[in-house]
Design an enzyme around this catalytic site. Structure first.
Site, PDB file in Angstrom:
ATOM      1  N   TYR A   1       0.841  -1.190   0.000  1.00  0.00           N
ATOM      2  CA  TYR A   1       0.000   0.000   0.000  1.00  0.00           C
ATOM      3  C   TYR A   1       0.880   1.246   0.000  1.00  0.00           C
ATOM      4  O   TYR A   1       1.660   1.477   0.926  1.00  0.00           O
ATOM      5  CB  TYR A   1      -0.915   0.031   1.220  1.00  0.00           C
TER       6      TYR A   1
ATOM      7  N   HIS B   1      -0.405 -11.934   0.699  1.00  0.00           N
ATOM      8  CA  HIS B   1      -1.355 -10.974   0.141  1.00  0.00           C
ATOM      9  C   HIS B   1      -1.973 -11.459  -1.179  1.00  0.00           C
ATOM     10  O   HIS B   1      -1.263 -11.818  -2.111  1.00  0.00           O
ATOM     11  CB  HIS B   1      -0.623  -9.657  -0.098  1.00  0.00           C
TER      12      HIS B   1
END
Length: 409
Positions: free
Chosen positions: A95, A164
């Site tokens: 992110y 992820h």
């Protein structure tokens, strides 16, 4: 035509969506509606207690609403989330290229509450896994990316470490990944390990249960998936085996709906509170991580941590099938892949569209696009409609891809 009804061209609609991040999640709630309160007979306002659940066999006890830190750019919002009652904070190495982990660390460090909160970070995403062929490569990449997360988070350990964006059983069962996660857990660098998934979820969850090494699964889950019995069964089964379930994508993309007429029928408070309550009323789910960029969305989201009873308006919204279809939520079932004559990665393109036009986050959208292998992106799509014919949720895929081409042209 929707554009005529709302006086919006396609390009204007996209632009307005991208410019309104504050309306992408739980924003727009009047102050009086963002607090879960009861009035006793004397007229005094009584605040309901926060609902806590335990994250499976990890033993971590947390409120049912946590902070999805992803869209947050201000450490002060992190601080406010702690002060309002949140104790679990979820981020990822990818992110903002690691900046999001630094923002989370900044907020928590200023409060000095590391020992009072639970941190989840996600690493080794699809892009980082691409090109890895040997167990040694997987292990080395995982350790390198995770050590970077620990530095950015300013901590010696995380409470939950997830691989992820896992969308296939082979990655779930990858022995090098599993053994490295277990080594990190044994070394005390993470208290629990798991995976996150927003594609092919039922199969991924079932494989995680079969493997038996994972403590936590973070999965896409919202009311548009209410008829996905395979996913519901997989979640229930995993929870029954002691795997902690964290729900993401709980708002099915947020309040910037593909059909702008939706908010003529239901206000954003009703839409978002109903969506989040639907997820949390499933007791197999321990907590949710709605994306929280600002104070207003924080207050509205955390109100659900005190009260999960539906209002009549929320019941009406959830029973309105036309609204579910108008949301155009891609279930990431991958049924469309076999129909594409050009092998486009349609599920990832649909996730990119959601981030760009509904979350209002070009950052998330760009990250999703970067996951797509060369030759499977926007450039190969000819809008042939074959994918829509196979879509399990009647998503207008060609229209969404045209949106993306406008954005990235």
């Amino acid at each position: 035509m929707e554009a005529k009804k709302t006086d919006l061209t396609r390009r204007k609609f996209i632009a307005s969506s991208l410019g309104c991040l504050a309306t992408a999640g739980l924003a727009g709630a009047p102050a009086g509606l963002t607090l879960a309160q009861d009035n006793d007979q004397s007229g005094t306002t009584v605040e309901k207690e926060i609902i806590y659940r335990t994250l499976g066999k990890t033993g971590l006890k947390m409120p049912v609403v946590s902070m999805g830190v992803g869209p947050c750019n201000d450490p002060r919002v992190v601080q406010a989330c702690y002060e309002i009652g949140m104790r679990h904070f979820e981020t990822a190495a990818g992110y903002a290229f690691g900046r999001n982990e630094q923002i989370l660390a900044g907020g928590l460090h200023k409060l000095g509450v590391r020992d009072k909160v639970f941190i989840t970070t996600k690493t080794l995403d699809a892009g980082q896994r691409r090109g890895l062929t040997t167990g040694e490569q997987y292990s080395k990449r995982l350790i390198e990316t995770f050590e970077g997360s620990l530095r950015r988070l300013r901590t010696d350990y995380v409470d939950i470490l997830l691989i992820h964006g896992v969308g296939d059983a082979d990655t779930v069962a990858n022995e090098a990944i599993i053994n490295t996660l277990l080594e990190l857990k044994k070394a005390g660098k993470t208290r629990s390990i798991g995976i996150s998934t927003h594609g092919n979820m039922a199969a991924v969850i079932n494989e995680a249960v079969r493997v038996g090494s994972y403590d936590v699964i973070q999965t896409s889950f919202n009311f548009t998936l209410a008829d996905d019995t395979e996913l519901l069964t997989a979640i229930e089964n995993a929870a029954s085996k002691g795997i902690g379930i964290i729900a993401m994508k709980t708002q099915a993309g947020g309040a910037n709906f593909p059909n702008p007429d939706t908010l003529r029928q239901y206000d954003s408070v009703t839409v978002n509170s109903a969506a989040l309550k639907w997820v949390l009323r499933n007791e197999s789910v321990t907590t949710s991580v709605p994306a929280i960029p600002d104070y207003e969305i924080m207050r509205a989201a955390f109100a659900m941590a005190r009260d999960l009873e539906y209002t009549e308006a929320e019941k009406n919204f959830l029973s309105d099938n036309s609204i579910k279809l108008s949301m155009g939520f891609c279930r990431q079932c991958r049924g469309c892949l076999a129909t594409c004559p050009h092998n486009a990665d349609v599920p990832t393109l649909m996730r990119t569209h959601m981030y760009a036009t509904q979350y209002g986050s070009l950052q998330f959208a760009r990250s999703a696009l970067d996951e797509i292998e060369t030759g499977r992106g926007l450039q190969v799509c000819t809008n042939c409609t074959e994918c829509s014919a196979r879509c399990s949720n009647s998503v207008d895929i060609p229209r969404k891809i045209e949106d993306l081409k406008l954005i990235y042209s």
